[in-house]
Scaffold this active site. Sequence first.
Site, PDB file in Angstrom:
ATOM      1  N   SER A  59      35.699 -22.600 -13.004  1.00 31.33           N
ATOM      2  CA  SER A  59      37.045 -22.393 -13.512  1.00 31.33           C
ATOM      3  C   SER A  59      37.201 -20.949 -13.984  1.00 31.33           C
ATOM      4  O   SER A  59      36.428 -20.068 -13.591  1.00 31.33           O
ATOM      5  CB  SER A  59      37.333 -23.382 -14.641  1.00 31.33           C
ATOM      6  N   GLY A  61      36.688 -19.277 -16.842  1.00 30.09           N
ATOM      7  CA  GLY A  61      35.613 -18.607 -17.578  1.00 30.09           C
ATOM      8  C   GLY A  61      34.522 -18.087 -16.674  1.00 30.09           C
ATOM      9  O   GLY A  61      34.088 -16.929 -16.791  1.00 30.09           O
ATOM     10  N   GLU A  62      34.063 -18.927 -15.751  1.00 27.47           N
ATOM     11  CA  GLU A  62      33.007 -18.517 -14.822  1.00 27.47           C
ATOM     12  C   GLU A  62      33.510 -17.429 -13.872  1.00 27.47           C
ATOM     13  O   GLU A  62      32.763 -16.520 -13.519  1.00 27.47           O
ATOM     14  CB  GLU A  62      32.515 -19.727 -14.023  1.00 27.47           C
ATOM     15  N   PHE A  63      34.778 -17.527 -13.470  1.00 20.46           N
ATOM     16  CA  PHE A  63      35.329 -16.504 -12.577  1.00 20.46           C
ATOM     17  C   PHE A  63      35.393 -15.146 -13.268  1.00 20.46           C
ATOM     18  O   PHE A  63      35.027 -14.123 -12.675  1.00 20.46           O
ATOM     19  CB  PHE A  63      36.716 -16.908 -12.078  1.00 20.46           C
ATOM     20  N   ALA A  66      32.133 -13.630 -13.317  1.00 18.25           N
ATOM     21  CA  ALA A  66      31.661 -13.244 -11.974  1.00 18.25           C
ATOM     22  C   ALA A  66      32.392 -12.043 -11.396  1.00 18.25           C
ATOM     23  O   ALA A  66      31.947 -11.478 -10.392  1.00 18.25           O
ATOM     24  CB  ALA A  66      31.807 -14.431 -11.022  1.00 18.25           C
TER      25      ALA A  66
END
Length: 210
Positions: A59, A61-63, A66
Amino acid sequence: MRYLYSCIFSIALPFIFLKLWLRGAKVPSYRQRWLERLAFFKAPTFTEGNTRLWIHTVSVGEFIAAKPLIQHYLNTPNTSVIITTMTPTGSEQVIKTFGDQVTHIYAPYDLTHIINRFLRKIQPHIYVIMETELWPNTIHCCKKKHIPVIVANARLSEKSARGYTRVNKLSKPMLKNITCVAAQNRTDASRFLSLGLPDNNVDVMGSIKF
């Protein structure tokens, strides 16, 4: 154990779509692009000879974490980047940030026939998972097709580690199929090792945010 897991996932799939439909009452985008989640989409066209890098960010946060990694590979010659997300908010961020510089698709649900259909269309050379989104069938199918699996910015809380311990017959073979875990710190690394990750398959790299 993975077969049993797949049976349970198959039974749960209609209820997963029901949950998406109900959430769509407030966020209409949850009711869109369902076929992508089953790997029914038109196969993208990539530049011939390019390395195809599949990066999975669950979602927003991870994007966000990254983004520097994605930008690095967009600046790397002869590299095509495919990004998958699970949520519409993650999808919106990918499209807003990178537009048509990347190929964006919803992540396929973790059933072997769905994953294999996805891999046939994307044909990735490397699969990068951000943080801790580990799916047994996805990792198994990548291993069968000789696609290296890397867990980047990897973290594993004590609670999550206990959860994996309870399904050790499923999680241990999965971890053995991971090529490399780039852990945020030594504590996270030790938790992965205690669950069955081979010693040579983990490096402590620090947080990607720094």
